[in-house]
Structures are given as C-alpha cells and as structure tokens.
Design an enzyme around this catalytic site. Sequence first.
Site: not given
Length: 133
Positions: A100, A102
């Site tokens: 992922h 951010h």
Amino acid sequence: MKDDCIFCKLANGVFDTNTYYEDENFRVIFDVNPATKGHVLVLPKEHYANVYEMPDELIAKAYQVAKQVAEELKDITGCEGISILQNNGEAAGQTVFHFHIHVIPRYGEGEVLQWKPGEINQADVDEIIKAKQ
C-alpha cells in the site's frame, strides 16, 4: 484476494470503506487512523505483501494513481505539501503486509517523517557497489 488479509477485503469491497477512488486494479480509501486530514491509502485489489512481489507495470500504475490523488488532494485541501510513502518489511515500519502507498497531505511544520542524518561510510558504499557488479 487473500482470505486472511484485511487490506484485500478493504480493496475488494468486502467491508464498507470511505472510498476516494477506484479502478479495475486499485481502490484508494481514507486511512482510519490518519496522520492528517485527507490521508489515504492506495491499495491494489490483488494481494502482494510488498514491493518485491509486485509486477513492475502494476507498481508504475500504483504510483500514477498516487500522483493523481496527491494532485487532487492538494487542490481540495489546500495543504502545503504531500508525502507519498511506501514501507516494505517490519524494520521499515510496515504493519499490514499488503502493499500500500500512503498519500498524506501536509499542513505545516512538525508533521514530516524525520531521521537523524548520519555521515556516509565510503567502505559501506564501495561494498554495496562491488556486490552489485
């Protein structure tokens, strides 16, 4: 999708999320524990534990999504800057082992990640360069 991965479930709509953006490969959701207003996560819908497992073309797409979202959030929030962060491995701060990114709007001093600058060790640099060859 990996059955025991919370980010797989979030990326694929198994659980309700505050979705900011979605396409065939990614879902961008608001972080439930945000660093700042507008903090979102770019999640691939397929499971990859980290950057080392992802195909190059999907990594490129992930960062294109992150850039697009960063540009939009900068306009929407009026933030002064944006941090785009991606951690790999526990030692690097990864706590959920699903790749992922951010995207974190920044609004002023004191919000950035910092480290204590050290001094370059030429022997370390030479060792790494030699090992690469």
